[in-house]
Write a protein that holds these residues in place. Sequence first.
Motif, PDB file in Angstrom:
ATOM      1  N   GLU A 181       0.871  -1.120  -0.021  1.00 31.13           N
ATOM      2  CA  GLU A 181      -0.008   0.199  -0.191  1.00 31.13           C
ATOM      3  C   GLU A 181       0.874   1.102   0.295  1.00 31.13           C
ATOM      4  O   GLU A 181       1.953   1.385   0.682  1.00 31.13           O
ATOM      5  N   TRP A 182       0.724   2.202  -0.841  1.00 34.76           N
ATOM      6  CA  TRP A 182       1.364   3.425  -0.971  1.00 34.76           C
ATOM      7  C   TRP A 182       0.449   4.646  -1.307  1.00 34.76           C
ATOM      8  O   TRP A 182      -0.668   4.475  -1.381  1.00 34.76           O
ATOM      9  N   THR A 183       0.930   5.879  -1.449  1.00 35.94           N
ATOM     10  CA  THR A 183       0.565   7.027  -1.454  1.00 35.94           C
ATOM     11  C   THR A 183       0.361   7.550  -2.849  1.00 35.94           C
ATOM     12  O   THR A 183       1.255   7.266  -3.680  1.00 35.94           O
ATOM     13  N   PRO A 184      -0.416   8.256  -3.475  1.00 36.31           N
ATOM     14  CA  PRO A 184      -0.171   8.925  -4.682  1.00 36.31           C
ATOM     15  C   PRO A 184       1.115   9.815  -4.945  1.00 36.31           C
ATOM     16  O   PRO A 184       1.816   9.609  -5.949  1.00 36.31           O
ATOM     17  N   GLU A 185       1.557  10.307  -3.963  1.00 41.17           N
ATOM     18  CA  GLU A 185       2.696  11.084  -3.894  1.00 41.17           C
ATOM     19  C   GLU A 185       3.750  10.113  -4.081  1.00 41.17           C
ATOM     20  O   GLU A 185       4.781  10.445  -4.846  1.00 41.17           O
TER      21      GLU A 185
END
Length: 291
Positions: A248-252
């Motif tokens: 899981e990671w962020t759009p950034e």
Amino acid sequence: MLKQPLSRHIRFASLALIAGAGLTAGAAQAQDKGNVHLAYVEWSSEVASTNVVRAVLEQAGYEVEMTSLSAAAMWQSLATGDADAIVAAWLPTTHADYLERVGDDVEDLGVNLDGTKLGLVVPAYTDVDSIAELNDNAETFNNEIIGIDPGAGLMGLTEEVVETYDLDLNLRSGSGATMTASLANAIQNEEDVVVTGWTPHWKFARWDLKYLEDPENVYGGAEQIHTVVRQGLEEDMPEAYAILDAFEWTPEQMGEVMLMNQEDDADPYENAKQWVEDNQDVVEEWLSAAE
């Protein structure tokens, strides 16, 4: 477990011989973890995420294959077991039809990225602000909407948009690359253009763009990107399953990789390995799920 082709057995046999000739026991053990097959669609976001997952799984000791497919073929390959996993499922809207068709043969592991959006995109300098205004300005946009590959869920939704708003613009199919090329050319010449768009995408970091308002809400609200695996993966490769489940990671973070991939002569796989090396604190959280 999936039957492996003869060439793969030969490759593993060769690795075993190398191990006997001096490969360390630890390295041989890592190779014995097996092969994970990832399918993906050729979108800049999915190229970034799938290569990162490949690099992480390789760090965990797996061999990884990647196959670029249309969205429909990607889901079908997962359902038939030809692919083990995808990290490119746009839900609940874009890929809803695909999931409904193969739902009994796959397992949704949940969200790997939150904060996505779909819609029609124009340069920020464009006077039009809403899809409902397109017909009155059709000639400004050369009477067309620049789309992506015809099998994409986004294209299906855009066909609904054309019908719902009774648009006089033709939806032109192509690819993600041809869409961004048309966008780049129009902006360079300070012309108006309307394209199918989604977030996260590197084009929003490169140019000043805006989504057209969608008063009929055909595109729906924000979406999420999910990880989906074939049935039986947890039993066959529990550690790989755990890592995929934890991813899981962020759009950034995704944006960092996507921008790296836009450099001249960029290699998405090498860029993914570099990002993984530079972000071991994040990666270790995913890997620790398999311990």
